[in-house]
Design a protein around this motif. Structure first.
Motif, short mmCIF file in Angstrom:
data_model
loop_
_atom_site.label_atom_id
_atom_site.label_comp_id
_atom_site.label_asym_id
_atom_site.label_seq_id
_atom_site.Cartn_x
_atom_site.Cartn_y
_atom_site.Cartn_z
N ALA A 289 -1.73 -4.91 -7.23
CA ALA A 289 -1.51 -3.48 -6.97
C ALA A 289 -1.00 -2.77 -8.21
O ALA A 289 -1.44 -1.66 -8.53
CB ALA A 289 -0.53 -3.31 -5.81
N GLU B 113 1.83 5.61 -7.92
CA GLU B 113 0.84 6.48 -8.56
C GLU B 113 1.46 7.82 -8.95
O GLU B 113 1.25 8.32 -10.07
CB GLU B 113 -0.35 6.69 -7.63
CG GLU B 113 -1.23 5.45 -7.47
CD GLU B 113 -2.30 5.65 -6.41
OE1 GLU B 113 -2.20 6.63 -5.64
OE2 GLU B 113 -3.23 4.83 -6.35
N THR C 67 2.37 1.65 -3.38
CA THR C 67 1.36 2.02 -4.37
C THR C 67 1.20 3.54 -4.46
O THR C 67 1.07 4.10 -5.56
CB THR C 67 0.01 1.37 -4.03
OG1 THR C 67 0.15 -0.05 -4.10
CG2 THR C 67 -1.07 1.81 -4.99
N ASP D 136 0.83 -1.21 0.00
CA ASP D 136 0.00 0.00 0.00
C ASP D 136 0.86 1.25 0.00
O ASP D 136 0.56 2.24 -0.69
CB ASP D 136 -0.93 0.00 1.22
CG ASP D 136 -2.06 -1.01 1.10
OD1 ASP D 136 -2.29 -1.50 -0.03
OD2 ASP D 136 -2.69 -1.31 2.13
N VAL E 218 -2.90 0.33 -10.17
CA VAL E 218 -2.31 1.66 -10.35
C VAL E 218 -2.23 2.03 -11.83
O VAL E 218 -2.43 3.19 -12.21
CB VAL E 218 -0.90 1.70 -9.71
CG1 VAL E 218 -0.20 3.00 -10.05
CG2 VAL E 218 -1.01 1.55 -8.20
#
Length: 427
Positions: free
Chosen positions: A327, A275, A271, A268, A331
């Motif tokens: 993930a 992004e 991620t 997380d 993204v």
């Protein structure tokens, strides 16, 4: 007929609602014309991109009526033609970056302020490739000099999977006698800027060298800055394993019990950085971006962790790799058309880590050193094979994590297959 007070109030309410909702038309205004009312529609302008030295011609998306359009604080070199506000601009090298330009649509009774975003890019080099990322992208361990500390980024330009992708693309371009590469009109360049040990956020912050050809003289800059400055046809991106600390699988266990939440929390965090990274690459380049998922180096019969060996450890690493892949796909999804995801999760299947006994070049051919001076890996490299066997490994025996030459060949073939099937423009 003049609109009533109620009609004017209703018009303002409709306009407010339209401005509050992210639709294509952001304003719709009824205006009185000769003999009949007309409707003026003002649309949200899409992001404009232009390369240095190229001409940007932007006409504000306004239909109906006969409004005037005026601009505020135009960038140097830009000019406006006609009452409709046609913007003409040929940006210079010093104007690379994102510009938000404001214009006002004026009907005489209503004024609507709008903003158009213009991204100015460096000149596009469709036959160049920039390799970004961490040790997998850099080719960690493929060159003997790496073990002597000759390159802190552990780069093996041509032997790494991005280098092999580039070589295959160049071979294809050279086979076309009518193409610009075969006619020596352009010289494709491979820029290896990936660096072993990099975490995702560092691709935007940590300066590294790596430009080729005319770019070699440029000073160190972040990997993202290299990509923007070169603006290549293709960017390959492999990153995230260091954020996850995949080289320390013991972190994911407590007394032999697998703790998936530890991996999930780290993914997380990665991620969020990924992004921002993809957003900046899409915004600052015209490149096709290939992002890969995490490879799984685990042997079919791994050393594992005390309390979780063999199949238990295999299942745990497969779950971590699967979470990571999900993930990356999530993204990349908003950038469909610009970002291609290449799945590496199964690329080494059946060719996992061997029983680690030193660098591959010491083990080649099953010589004296490989038979009599094995380097033990038990308790040090959980991905390594437990016991000896004839496993056809595509993983570096020095660390049981990084792909060896065969692993990079398999990765390159996987990337090329995705490029071919997607019809992505390269060159």
């Amino acid at each position: 007929m003049r609109p009533t007070r109620f009609g004017r109030l209703a018009l303002r309410l409709v306009l407010a609602l339209l401005l509050a909702v992210p639709t294509l038309v952001v304003a719709q205004i009824a205006t009185a014309g000769p003999g009949a009312a007309t409707v003026l529609r003002i649309a949200e302008p899409p992001v404009q991109t232009v390369q240095v030295g190229r001409a940007l011609i932007f006409e504000p998306p306004v239909t109906g009526g006969n409004p005037s359009v005026t601009w505020d604080r135009l960038p140097e070199g830009a000019r406006v033609a006609g009452p409709g506000g046609l913007l003409l601009w040929r940006p210079s090298a010093g104007q690379v970056g994102r510009h938000r330009l404001r214009y006002v649509v004026d009907t005489g009774r209503h004024r609507v302020s709008m903003t158009v975003t213009v991204d100015v890019h460096h000149p596009y080099r469709p036959y160049d490739l920039v390799a970004m990322g961490d040790s997998v992208a850099s080719g960690h361990g493929l060159q003997r000099g790496d073990y002597l500390g000759l390159d802190s980024c552990w780069r093996a330009a041509q032997a790494s999977y991005p280098g092999r992708v580039f070589a295959a693309l160049v071979a294809g371009w050279e086979s076309d006698p009518d193409g610009p590469v075969a006619r020596d009109e352009v010289t494709p360049l491979f820029h290896q800027v990936a660096c072993s040990g990099a975490v995702t956020s560092e691709l935007r912050t940590e300066p590294v060298g790596g430009g080729a050809g005319e770019f070699a003289a440029l000073g160190p800059m972040s990997q993202v800055e290299w990509a923007a400055r070169i603006n290549p046809g293709l960017i390959t991106l492999t990153v995230g394993a260091n954020d996850l600390r995949f080289d320390r699988p013991g972190d994911f266990f407590d007394r032999g019990r697998f703790l998936p939440q530890v991996a999930r929390d780290r993914i997380d965090s990665m991620t969020a950085d990924l992004e921002e990274l993809l957003d900046e690459l899409v915004r600052s380049t015209d490149s096709t971006i290939v992002i890969t998922t995490l490879h799984n180096p685990t042997s079919g019969r791994p050393q594992g962790i005390r309390g979780c060996r063999g199949e238990c450890f295999v299942a745990a690493t497969e779950e971590v790799v699967s979470m990571f892949s999900d993930a990356v796909h999530r993204v990349a999804r908003p950038y469909w058309g610009r970002v291609l995801v290449v799945d590496f999760s199964e690329v080494l299947a059946g060719h996992g880590a061997p029983n680690g006994r030193g660098p591959d070049f010491l083990r080649a051919g099953g010589g004296f050193i490989s038979r009599h001076l094995p380097i033990p890996t038990r308790g040090v490299h959980p991905f390594c094979r437990r016991g000896h066997g004839d496993e056809d490994t595509w993983v570096n025996a020095a660390d049981c994590v990084h792909p060896n030459g065969e692993g990079h060949r398999a990765m390159a073939a996987t990337v090329l297959a995705v490029l071919d099937s997607s019809g992505a423009a390269t060159g």
